[in-house]
Scaffold this active site. Structure first.
Site, PDB file in Angstrom:
ATOM      1  N   LYS A  63      35.412 -23.480 -51.182  1.00  0.00           N
ATOM      2  CA  LYS A  63      36.832 -23.209 -51.989  1.00  0.00           C
ATOM      3  C   LYS A  63      37.862 -23.265 -51.388  1.00  0.00           C
ATOM      4  CE  LYS A  63      38.669 -18.796 -53.610  1.00  0.00           C
ATOM      5  NZ  LYS A  63      39.773 -19.336 -52.592  1.00  0.00           N
ATOM      6  N   LYS A  69      37.104 -24.381 -44.274  1.00  0.00           N
ATOM      7  CA  LYS A  69      36.125 -25.870 -44.134  1.00  0.00           C
ATOM      8  C   LYS A  69      36.572 -26.173 -43.410  1.00  0.00           C
ATOM      9  CE  LYS A  69      36.790 -27.221 -48.528  1.00  0.00           C
ATOM     10  NZ  LYS A  69      37.847 -26.090 -48.858  1.00  0.00           N
ATOM     11  N   LYS A 129      44.807 -31.892 -49.609  1.00  0.00           N
ATOM     12  CA  LYS A 129      45.880 -31.458 -48.627  1.00  0.00           C
ATOM     13  C   LYS A 129      46.014 -31.686 -47.507  1.00  0.00           C
ATOM     14  CE  LYS A 129      43.928 -27.033 -48.151  1.00  0.00           C
ATOM     15  NZ  LYS A 129      43.664 -26.234 -47.101  1.00  0.00           N
ATOM     16  N   ASP A 131      35.770 -26.723 -55.164  1.00  0.00           N
ATOM     17  CA  ASP A 131      36.337 -25.608 -56.054  1.00  0.00           C
ATOM     18  C   ASP A 131      36.759 -26.199 -57.364  1.00  0.00           C
ATOM     19  OD1 ASP A 131      38.520 -26.506 -55.126  1.00  0.00           O
ATOM     20  OD2 ASP A 131      39.433 -24.422 -54.892  1.00  0.00           O
TER      21      ASP A 131
HETATM   22  P1  ADP Z   1      39.889 -25.609 -45.767  1.00  0.00           P
HETATM   23  O1  ADP Z   1      39.355 -26.656 -45.301  1.00  0.00           O
HETATM   24  O2  ADP Z   1      38.794 -24.318 -46.418  1.00  0.00           O
HETATM   25  O3  ADP Z   1      41.638 -25.445 -46.935  1.00  0.00           O
HETATM   26  P2  ADP Z   1      41.303 -24.063 -43.597  1.00  0.00           P
HETATM   27  O4  ADP Z   1      39.608 -24.457 -42.262  1.00  0.00           O
HETATM   28  O5  ADP Z   1      42.345 -25.021 -43.935  1.00  0.00           O
HETATM   29  O6  ADP Z   1      40.649 -24.444 -45.228  1.00  0.00           O
HETATM   30  O7  ADP Z   1      41.160 -22.651 -43.277  1.00  0.00           O
HETATM   31  C1  ADP Z   1      42.279 -21.844 -43.864  1.00  0.00           C
HETATM   32  C2  ADP Z   1      43.206 -20.862 -42.373  1.00  0.00           C
HETATM   33  O8  ADP Z   1      41.925 -19.645 -42.958  1.00  0.00           O
HETATM   34  C3  ADP Z   1      43.260 -21.964 -41.893  1.00  0.00           C
HETATM   35  O9  ADP Z   1      44.568 -20.668 -41.260  1.00  0.00           O
HETATM   36  C4  ADP Z   1      42.793 -21.403 -40.701  1.00  0.00           C
HETATM   37  O10 ADP Z   1      43.135 -20.872 -38.987  1.00  0.00           O
HETATM   38  C5  ADP Z   1      42.000 -19.842 -41.148  1.00  0.00           C
HETATM   39  N1  ADP Z   1      40.259 -19.559 -40.607  1.00  0.00           N
HETATM   40  C6  ADP Z   1      39.493 -20.118 -41.259  1.00  0.00           C
HETATM   41  N2  ADP Z   1      38.403 -20.042 -40.366  1.00  0.00           N
HETATM   42  C7  ADP Z   1      38.666 -18.510 -40.213  1.00  0.00           C
HETATM   43  C8  ADP Z   1      38.387 -17.500 -38.866  1.00  0.00           C
HETATM   44  N3  ADP Z   1      36.675 -18.094 -38.745  1.00  0.00           N
HETATM   45  N4  ADP Z   1      39.437 -16.504 -37.739  1.00  0.00           N
HETATM   46  C9  ADP Z   1      39.961 -16.600 -38.508  1.00  0.00           C
HETATM   47  N5  ADP Z   1      41.447 -17.795 -39.443  1.00  0.00           N
HETATM   48  C10 ADP Z   1      40.338 -18.584 -39.485  1.00  0.00           C
HETATM   49 MG    MG Z   2      40.873 -28.154 -45.665  1.00  0.00          MG
END
Ligand code: ADP
Ligand code: MG
Length: 292
Positions: free
Chosen positions: A12, A17, A43, A128
């Site tokens: 999601k 990710k 993104k 998602d």
């Molecule tokens: P996605 O790629 O799934 O959209 P992101 O990797 O960009 O999500 O993460 C979204 C937010 O959550 C970011 O600000 C990231 O730093 C935070 N985040 C993800 N995993 C962790 C974790 N294990 N601990 C703290 N923050 C996290």
């Molecule tokens: Mg991402």
């Protein structure tokens, strides 16, 4: 020379990710593997922490700008990791999935990935959206193994269950199978138990539990992965352990997804347990480990 490993990481939006993928890439590269990371999310921020917080143009933006040198599509990141943003059009402008299909086909048909001869290619894919473009890495054998990142939130698990339906659908025609679930942002035992129960009931397995940690946030604000910014932290060790497991993992699960109503019923059966632990936490007993 070992055979190239190609994996896709789904989940999601906002679930972690890109954070997990970039730390995985960084850890694998530190071990000595030649790594390519391909962001497949409108993104376009998959590889930002591998490049000191600086975003890179997407494949289609580069082509549209008139560049004829296809090596311009690949940007060097931390420790020589090859970074690509397959992206898609601006949100609201067109079909992001189609942009991703076009970008991946371009890389594939021109032998661009082969030119860099990576040991592992990691696709970081938004999971998602019910859209053919996002299913490409599973459907066309581009990735041979799929991982999914989830927290214990219902909507995150809902997205995983949909992904499982996609994997199951293409499993008979050479589609990628599941390597495992990466449980992210885990702070409480009940959250871990809930994801374990989900994996058990869907005939799959959790490969690693990644705690929620402010170290990740601090490093992200500094524009780097935890592997680069806090290599001695416990959190970095979790990502290194994940990397060691992924590179050796030969598991290929055909998931048994829940029917939609059954998933809601199953999630309801966990609510009291989650609330109970929440209450204990709010009453002042130590909240979950930060993993720092
Ligand atoms: P996605 O790629 O799934 O959209 P992101 O990797 O960009 O999500 O993460 C979204 C937010 O959550 C970011 O600000 C990231 O730093 C935070 N985040 C993800 N995993 C962790 C974790 N294990 N601990 C703290 N923050 C996290
Ligand atoms: Mg991402």
């Amino acid at each position: 020379m070992t055979k190239r490993k190609q994996i896709a990481i789904y989940g999601k939006g906002g679930i972690g990710k890109s954070t997990t993928t970039s730390n995985l890439s960084a850890a694998l590269s530190d071990i000595g593997y030649n790594v390519m990371q391909i962001g497949c999310d409108p993104k376009n921020d998959s590889t930002t922490t591998l490049r000191n917080g600086k975003p890179i143009p997407t494949v289609m933006d580069t082509i549209r700008s008139g560049s004829h040198d296809l090596s311009n599509l690949i940007h060097e990141g931390y420790n020589g990791i090859h970074c690509v943003e397959a992206g898609g059009p601006e949100p609201g402008v067109g079909c992001a999935g189609r942009g991703i299909i076009a970008a991946i086909e371009l890389l594939d048909s021109n032998g661009i990935i082969d030119d860099y001869d990576p040991d592992i290619v990691i696709y970081d894919v938004l999971g998602d959206v019910v859209c053919g473009g996002f299913a490409i890495p599973i459907r066309q054998g581009i990735a041979e193994q799929v991982y999914t990142v989830t927290s214990s939130d219902y909507m995150a698990i809902y997205a995983v269950n949909n992904l499982f339906k996609g994997i199951l659908k293409y499993s008979g025609s050479g589609g990628a199978l599941l390597g495992g679930i990466i449980a992210n942002s885990i702070t409480k035992t009940s959250q871990r138990d809930m994801i374990d129960d989900f994996s058990g009931k869907t005939d799959t397995e959790v490969i690693e539990y990644v705690p929620r940690s402010p170290t990740v946030t601090r490093c992200e604000l500094d524009g780097v992965t935890t592997i680069e910014g806090a290599p001695d932290s416990k959190q970095a060790e979790v990502y290194r352990e994940l990397a060691r497991k992924v590179i050796n993992n030969k598991n290929a699960y055909i998931p048994k997804p829940f029917e939609a109503d059954d998933l809601a019923d199953w999630a309801s059966s966990w609510i009291n347990r989650l609330l109970l632990e929440e209450k204990v936490t709010h009453d002042g007993i130590q909240s979950g480990g930060s993993g720092v």
